[in-house]
Enzyme design. Structure first.
Site, PDB file in Angstrom:
ATOM      1  N   ASN A 388      -5.422  13.544 -20.918  1.00  0.00           N
ATOM      2  CA  ASN A 388      -6.645  13.859 -21.628  1.00  0.00           C
ATOM      3  C   ASN A 388      -6.353  14.498 -22.989  1.00  0.00           C
ATOM      4  O   ASN A 388      -6.486  13.844 -24.023  1.00  0.00           O
ATOM      5  CB  ASN A 388      -7.517  14.783 -20.769  1.00  0.00           C
ATOM      6  CG  ASN A 388      -8.923  14.919 -21.311  1.00  0.00           C
ATOM      7  OD1 ASN A 388      -9.188  14.573 -22.449  1.00  0.00           O
ATOM      8  ND2 ASN A 388      -9.831  15.416 -20.492  1.00  0.00           N
ATOM      9  N   ASP A 389      -5.921  15.744 -22.978  1.00  0.00           N
ATOM     10  CA  ASP A 389      -5.737  16.437 -24.251  1.00  0.00           C
ATOM     11  C   ASP A 389      -4.678  15.783 -25.145  1.00  0.00           C
ATOM     12  O   ASP A 389      -4.796  15.810 -26.362  1.00  0.00           O
ATOM     13  CB  ASP A 389      -5.379  17.908 -23.996  1.00  0.00           C
ATOM     14  CG  ASP A 389      -6.544  18.646 -23.339  1.00  0.00           C
ATOM     15  OD1 ASP A 389      -7.694  18.222 -23.549  1.00  0.00           O
ATOM     16  OD2 ASP A 389      -6.299  19.628 -22.618  1.00  0.00           O
ATOM     17  N   VAL A 390      -3.644  15.188 -24.527  1.00  0.00           N
ATOM     18  CA  VAL A 390      -2.574  14.603 -25.341  1.00  0.00           C
ATOM     19  C   VAL A 390      -2.982  13.294 -26.002  1.00  0.00           C
ATOM     20  O   VAL A 390      -2.224  12.729 -26.781  1.00  0.00           O
ATOM     21  CB  VAL A 390      -1.273  14.378 -24.523  1.00  0.00           C
ATOM     22  CG1 VAL A 390      -0.722  15.691 -24.028  1.00  0.00           C
ATOM     23  CG2 VAL A 390      -1.497  13.417 -23.379  1.00  0.00           C
ATOM     24  N   VAL A 391      -4.191  12.789 -25.677  1.00  0.00           N
ATOM     25  CA  VAL A 391      -4.682  11.583 -26.353  1.00  0.00           C
ATOM     26  C   VAL A 391      -6.021  11.856 -27.043  1.00  0.00           C
ATOM     27  O   VAL A 391      -6.744  10.949 -27.371  1.00  0.00           O
ATOM     28  CB  VAL A 391      -4.857  10.404 -25.358  1.00  0.00           C
ATOM     29  CG1 VAL A 391      -3.503   9.935 -24.847  1.00  0.00           C
ATOM     30  CG2 VAL A 391      -5.762  10.780 -24.206  1.00  0.00           C
ATOM     31  N   ASN A 392      -6.324  13.133 -27.247  1.00  0.00           N
ATOM     32  CA  ASN A 392      -7.619  13.501 -27.828  1.00  0.00           C
ATOM     33  C   ASN A 392      -7.580  13.383 -29.354  1.00  0.00           C
ATOM     34  O   ASN A 392      -6.893  14.153 -30.021  1.00  0.00           O
ATOM     35  CB  ASN A 392      -7.951  14.944 -27.424  1.00  0.00           C
ATOM     36  CG  ASN A 392      -9.370  15.328 -27.776  1.00  0.00           C
ATOM     37  OD1 ASN A 392      -9.963  14.738 -28.683  1.00  0.00           O
ATOM     38  ND2 ASN A 392      -9.906  16.305 -27.077  1.00  0.00           N
TER      39      ASN A 392
END
Lengths: 461, 98
Positions: A388-392
């Protein structure tokens, strides 16, 4: 100087050489396994050399070694690959407590005759060892979900930690200059207690997704504790090996921090993700476009290049084997498949790599963000599995985002993005992800493992 | 005091050597690197052996044995689990031939 016979000293030098060569061989997956073997031979030589020291009582040594070996073999052989972060945390902890106990035993055996520098080394050994031990236990609790993974930040906790750290320094100082037996022991015990408290309070406020940093740091501490123990017993091989491990942990820590664009102190003290950071993405509103496995299969069947981006969700769903199956089927279909792995994906450095290796994914298909980001626009489909956060994308575009500046994998630039997700709940950091609302994004809701196996089943007809 | 200076000298050089070595390890191997280097930090077993084997009173021996148990777990568990992980890192071509 130590009065060890020359032969023992030479053995220690040889084992240090083997440790160094062993680590050197870790620079390629081809030679890494042999490197680990060489390093373990170095350890065996160091142990054998120590046993060659005259005047040892073997009775006690055998008890300790047999007990430790049995526990070590059983845990190492039975632990599941998905539980590897917890295992590493426990190993760090046992290294820390071992150094603490060595420091304590040495302090106790010659309590009246220690000189200043040795006392200082004893303080450092038990302090670092104690912090490593209790900190690792808390990390273990969080990773195995026996403790809540969310950061727990008490009011005034940072101030309290600073007071504890100051107390250790003051008591340590008094300890080095004390000469009464009882006072000496009281000071010593209070140092141990404060160190243990510091380890607990230091790790409690750190959230699950920041665990890669904590594990690396504790890894470094376990080395430094061994190094300090080397100063206590004036043994060079402890100092060299401890320093190697200390350096390794520090480098991993800094790689992890860079990968999140945050400073170490921000990770350790901010209680990041405790819910205080509010997302304010006004333009991320839009429609979520769900997709079913039928349509997803049709898109994948036509794709000629696919990038799979796994995250912690893949580990939770234990989906690595079906992911590999899908990857193989895609390749048989004439599609080029790569795996893009963010350094902080998962709960420890290299977590995703180990899981995919377990599932027999060839290591040359594993890519870093810098390898795939430049070619992302030419990729047909990007499959995001539990990341999630690493592709935000707001880390790239939205200056008001709490994760702004964090290097990400630019999956949103691929022609189509499939996001496998259980629900629309926000990620660990509580930040809304505009990726889910993107024009080219399709959400494939459901358990990651179930979704991926459904896709694989369609390929098989 | 001279000994301490000498040992510190070794320490400083080892840290630099460690930094050089570790920065060459690819990110794919970061987990085995951690568990493997963790096993190396079990070198404190040398201190535990000396404490358990030469202790001149009960307390020292008990502390030594405890230290020895933990250090052995660290060493044995660390190396075995690293080996298990590294055995999984294979290249596809060689895998297909088997």
């Amino acid at each position: 100087m130590t009065s060890l016979p020359l032969l023992i000293e030479l053995c220690y030098i040889f084992s240090a050489v083997l440790f160094i060569s062993g680590i050197k061989m870790l620079s390629s997956p081809m030679t890494a396994r042999r490197g680990n073997l060489i390093s373990s031979i170095g350890m065996l030589i160091a142990i054998a050399a120590t046993l060659g020291k005259s005047g040892l009582h073997f009775k006690f040594i055998i008890i300790g070694i047999v007990a430790g070996t049995v526990i070590g073999i059983v845990t190492a052989k039975t632990v599941a690959m998905t539980s590897m972060p917890e295992m590493v945390a426990l190993l760090n902890g046992s290294g820390g407590i071992a150094s603490l106990l060595v420091g304590w035993a040495e302090f106790h055996s010659k309590i009246t005759t220690h000189s200043g520098p040795i006392l200082l080394a004893i303080v450092l050994t038990v302090t670092i060892g104690g912090i490593t031990f209790s900190g690792s236990l808390v990390a273990f609790g969080k990773l195995s979900e026996k403790l809540p993974g969310k950061p727990i930040l008490l009011p005034g906790q940072n101030v309290f930690n600073v007071i504890l750290a100051a107390a250790i320094i003051i008591i340590g100082f008094m300890f080095c200059f004390s000469n009464s037996f009882t006072a000496h022991y009281q000071l010593f015990i209070s140092i141990i207690i404060i160190a243990l408290a510091l380890g607990i309070l230091g790790v409690i406020p750190i959230g699950g997704a920041d665990m890669p940093v904590v594990i690396s740091l504790l890894n470094s501490y376990s080395g430094l504790a061994a190094c300090a123990a080397g100063f206590v017993i004036l043994n060079k091989v402890l100092i060299v090996s401890g320093a190697l491990v200390g350096a390794s942990g520090i480098i991993l820590t800094s790689i992890m921090c860079k990968a999140m664009n945050r400073s170490l102190s921000n990770v350790l003290f901010s209680g990041f993700g405790s819910g205080t950071t509010k997302a304010k993405n006004k333009d991320s509103q839009g429609d979520v476009k769900p997709i079913n496995t039928n349509d997803a299969f049709l898109v994948l069947e036509a794709a000629s290049s696919v990038v799979i981006t796994p995250g912690y969700g893949m580990a939770v769903a234990q989906a690595q084997h079906v992911v590999n199956e899908l990857g193989n089927l895609l390749e048989e279909n004439g599609c080029e498949v790569r795996y893009a792995i963010h350094p902080v994906a998962g709960r420890m450095p290299g977590h995703m790599n180990v899981l995919l290796a377990e599932a027999n994914v060839s290591y040359d298909l594993l890519a870093e963000p810098d390898d795939v980001n430049p070619v992302m626009e030419s990729i047909d489909v990007c499959i995001v599995i539990g990341a999630n956060d690493v592709v935000n994308p707001s880390a790239r575009d939205d200056t008001s985002s709490p994760i702004y500046g964090m290097p990400i994998i630019n999956v949103d630039k691929a022609k189509t993005v499939f996001v496998l997700k259980r629900s629309m709940a926000s990620g660990f950091a509580g930040i809304e992800n505009p990726l889910f609302f993107g024009e080219n994004t399709r959400m494939l809701f459901g358990d990651a493992k179930a979704s991926v196996s459904a896709l694989a089943a369609k390929f098989k007809g | 005091m001279e000994t301490v200076i000498f040992l510190t000298f070794i320490l400083v050089l080892s840290i630099f050597l460690g930094c050089e070595l570790i920065s060459k390890v690819p990110s794919t191997l970061h987990t085995p690197l951690m568990s493997g280097s963790n096993a190396i930090s079990g070198i404190t077993i040398v201190g535990a052996l000396i404490a358990a084997g030469t202790g001149n009173n009960h307390e020292t021996i008990i502390l030594g044995i405890l230290a020895l148990v933990f250090a052995t777990v660290n060493v044995v568990g660390g190396y075995l689990v690293t080996d298990r992980m590294l055995a999984m890192f294979i290249k596809k071509d060689t895998k297909k031939k088997q």
